[in-house]
Motif scaffolding. Structure first.
Motif, PDB file in Angstrom:
ATOM      1  N   MET A  31     -13.830  40.667 -26.739  1.00  0.00           N
ATOM      2  CA  MET A  31     -14.049  39.753 -27.858  1.00  0.00           C
ATOM      3  C   MET A  31     -15.501  39.279 -27.903  1.00  0.00           C
ATOM      4  O   MET A  31     -16.133  39.081 -26.864  1.00  0.00           O
ATOM      5  N   PHE A  33     -18.013  36.367 -30.124  1.00  0.00           N
ATOM      6  CA  PHE A  33     -17.956  35.169 -30.945  1.00  0.00           C
ATOM      7  C   PHE A  33     -19.375  34.739 -31.331  1.00  0.00           C
ATOM      8  O   PHE A  33     -20.333  35.027 -30.628  1.00  0.00           O
ATOM      9  N   TYR A  35     -21.380  31.079 -32.313  1.00  0.00           N
ATOM     10  CA  TYR A  35     -21.317  29.627 -32.324  1.00  0.00           C
ATOM     11  C   TYR A  35     -22.599  29.062 -32.939  1.00  0.00           C
ATOM     12  O   TYR A  35     -23.656  29.702 -32.934  1.00  0.00           O
ATOM     13  N   GLN A  37     -24.941  25.411 -32.628  1.00  0.00           N
ATOM     14  CA  GLN A  37     -25.123  24.204 -31.834  1.00  0.00           C
ATOM     15  C   GLN A  37     -26.280  23.403 -32.398  1.00  0.00           C
ATOM     16  O   GLN A  37     -27.433  23.826 -32.350  1.00  0.00           O
ATOM     17  N   GLN A  41     -25.861  18.346 -29.427  1.00  0.00           N
ATOM     18  CA  GLN A  41     -24.427  18.360 -29.696  1.00  0.00           C
ATOM     19  C   GLN A  41     -23.735  19.512 -28.975  1.00  0.00           C
ATOM     20  O   GLN A  41     -24.366  20.345 -28.340  1.00  0.00           O
ATOM     21  N   SER A  42     -22.432  19.512 -29.096  1.00  0.00           N
ATOM     22  CA  SER A  42     -21.631  20.564 -28.474  1.00  0.00           C
ATOM     23  C   SER A  42     -21.629  21.811 -29.358  1.00  0.00           C
ATOM     24  O   SER A  42     -22.339  21.884 -30.354  1.00  0.00           O
ATOM     25  N   LEU A  43     -20.843  22.785 -28.969  1.00  0.00           N
ATOM     26  CA  LEU A  43     -20.815  24.063 -29.665  1.00  0.00           C
ATOM     27  C   LEU A  43     -19.696  24.080 -30.695  1.00  0.00           C
ATOM     28  O   LEU A  43     -18.576  23.631 -30.427  1.00  0.00           O
ATOM     29  N   THR A  44     -19.996  24.635 -31.867  1.00  0.00           N
ATOM     30  CA  THR A  44     -19.018  24.802 -32.927  1.00  0.00           C
ATOM     31  C   THR A  44     -18.831  26.286 -33.191  1.00  0.00           C
ATOM     32  O   THR A  44     -19.805  26.995 -33.465  1.00  0.00           O
ATOM     33  N   LEU A  45     -17.595  26.734 -33.117  1.00  0.00           N
ATOM     34  CA  LEU A  45     -17.314  28.150 -33.353  1.00  0.00           C
ATOM     35  C   LEU A  45     -17.433  28.478 -34.828  1.00  0.00           C
ATOM     36  O   LEU A  45     -16.804  27.821 -35.675  1.00  0.00           O
ATOM     37  N   GLU A  58     -13.846  30.327 -38.874  1.00  0.00           N
ATOM     38  CA  GLU A  58     -13.267  29.007 -38.674  1.00  0.00           C
ATOM     39  C   GLU A  58     -13.416  28.184 -39.954  1.00  0.00           C
ATOM     40  O   GLU A  58     -14.206  28.517 -40.848  1.00  0.00           O
ATOM     41  N   LEU A  92     -25.548  30.912 -31.218  1.00  0.00           N
ATOM     42  CA  LEU A  92     -25.232  31.503 -29.921  1.00  0.00           C
ATOM     43  C   LEU A  92     -24.189  32.604 -30.051  1.00  0.00           C
ATOM     44  O   LEU A  92     -23.155  32.402 -30.695  1.00  0.00           O
ATOM     45  N   GLN A 105     -15.798  33.666 -20.392  1.00  0.00           N
ATOM     46  CA  GLN A 105     -16.610  33.827 -21.595  1.00  0.00           C
ATOM     47  C   GLN A 105     -18.055  33.499 -21.274  1.00  0.00           C
ATOM     48  O   GLN A 105     -18.352  32.444 -20.710  1.00  0.00           O
ATOM     49  N   TYR A 106     -18.935  34.411 -21.659  1.00  0.00           N
ATOM     50  CA  TYR A 106     -20.355  34.267 -21.368  1.00  0.00           C
ATOM     51  C   TYR A 106     -21.140  34.101 -22.663  1.00  0.00           C
ATOM     52  O   TYR A 106     -20.684  34.506 -23.746  1.00  0.00           O
ATOM     53  N   PHE A 107     -22.327  33.510 -22.537  1.00  0.00           N
ATOM     54  CA  PHE A 107     -23.147  33.218 -23.697  1.00  0.00           C
ATOM     55  C   PHE A 107     -24.515  33.868 -23.600  1.00  0.00           C
ATOM     56  O   PHE A 107     -25.066  34.050 -22.512  1.00  0.00           O
ATOM     57  N   GLY A 110     -29.286  32.294 -27.097  1.00  0.00           N
ATOM     58  CA  GLY A 110     -29.390  31.547 -28.340  1.00  0.00           C
ATOM     59  C   GLY A 110     -30.573  31.967 -29.192  1.00  0.00           C
ATOM     60  O   GLY A 110     -31.571  32.499 -28.696  1.00  0.00           O
TER      61      GLY A 110
ATOM     62  N   GLU B   2     -15.759  20.708 -30.565  1.00  0.00           N
ATOM     63  CA  GLU B   2     -16.055  19.340 -30.975  1.00  0.00           C
ATOM     64  C   GLU B   2     -17.553  19.157 -31.059  1.00  0.00           C
ATOM     65  O   GLU B   2     -18.342  19.885 -30.488  1.00  0.00           O
ATOM     66  N   VAL B   4     -20.512  15.829 -30.985  1.00  0.00           N
ATOM     67  CA  VAL B   4     -20.705  14.399 -30.840  1.00  0.00           C
ATOM     68  C   VAL B   4     -22.087  14.084 -31.368  1.00  0.00           C
ATOM     69  O   VAL B   4     -22.833  14.961 -31.788  1.00  0.00           O
ATOM     70  N   TYR B  36     -19.491  24.806 -18.034  1.00  0.00           N
ATOM     71  CA  TYR B  36     -20.754  25.449 -18.339  1.00  0.00           C
ATOM     72  C   TYR B  36     -21.905  24.479 -18.088  1.00  0.00           C
ATOM     73  O   TYR B  36     -21.765  23.271 -18.273  1.00  0.00           O
ATOM     74  N   PHE B  89     -20.865  21.166 -20.044  1.00  0.00           N
ATOM     75  CA  PHE B  89     -19.749  21.197 -20.987  1.00  0.00           C
ATOM     76  C   PHE B  89     -18.502  21.708 -20.283  1.00  0.00           C
ATOM     77  O   PHE B  89     -18.558  22.678 -19.534  1.00  0.00           O
TER      78      PHE B  89
END
Lengths: 116, 114
Positions: A31, A33, A35, A37, A41-45, A58, A92, A105-107, A110, B2, B4, B36, B89
């Protein structure tokens, strides 16, 4: 583990243009993906890139704005279309299912996009 | 995932001390969890993972604890070093998620004081 590279690493683009980001994995993965960011902030798919078929998006993300390709098990592209300053973000690439590590899962590093 | 606001929770520790970063999750069906580390200007780096059939897993200088009863995950870093300064994270995925997509927590910034 999987080693993921992305090109370009950063770019500054004009409003209304499009940018295609490339993602290359050093081994076949199940798979992939994409994302987004925002700073601090955090990551959004955005979507799951499906090999040989249309990506699964999404809520809040659409194919016309973020067309995605995945021609094989190691490569994917994300295009940010008709860009506006609100698209400035880090994009990402991520992959899962490399080398028998099914869920890990690896990233990638970016792509830092600035839209003027 | 999510998101923030711009001000991530921050944990400030002295070099050499142990750090504990906490994460609460809401989906009781989640059965796989990952921590992570993201340094400035880089992508998230896999640190350690744990499955729901375990409550503790150790790596090199790191330990992840899972409390399924209260849906809580923690990352312990022993003898914290300046190189540990980053945003951390947690991420979770449930086995009944068809796409096995990860859900990310909001992140915690770890600052290590020399």
């Amino acid at each position: 583990s999987a080693v993921i590279s992305q090109k370009p690493s950063r770019d500054i683009c004009q409003r209304g243009t499009s940018l295609t980001i490339q993602c290359q994995v050093d081994s076949q993965v199940t798979m992939m993906f994409w994302y987004r960011q925002q700073p601090g902030q955090s990551l959004t798919l955005i979507a799951t890139a499906n090999q040989g078929s249309e990506a699964t998006y999404e809520s809040g993300f659409v194919i016309d704005k973020f067309p995605i390709s995945r021609p094989n098990l190691t490569f994917s592209t994300l295009t940010v279309s008709n860009m506006s300053p609100e698209d400035s973000s880090i994009y990402l690439c991520s992959a899962r299912g490399a080398g028998g590590h099914g869920d890990t899962q690896y990233f990638g590093p970016g792509t830092r996009l600035t839209v003027l | 995932g999510e998101s923030v606001g711009l001000h991530l929770p921050t944990l400030s520790v002295q070099e050499g001390d142990n750090s504990i970063i906490n994460c609460a999750y809401s989906n009781s069906a989640s059965d796989y969890f990952i921590w992570y580390k993201q340094e400035s200007g880089k992508g998230p780096q896999f640190i350690i993972d744990i499955r729901s059939n375990m409550d503790k897993r150790q790596g090199q200088r790191v330990t992840v604890l899972l409390n399924k009863t209260v849906k809580h995950l923690s990352l312990q870093i022993a003898a914290t070093q300046p190189g540990d300064s980053a945003v951390y994270f947690c991420a979770e995925t449930p086995s009944n998620n068809a796409g096995n997509m990860l859900t990310f927590g909001g992140g915690t910034r770890l600052m290590v004081k020399p």
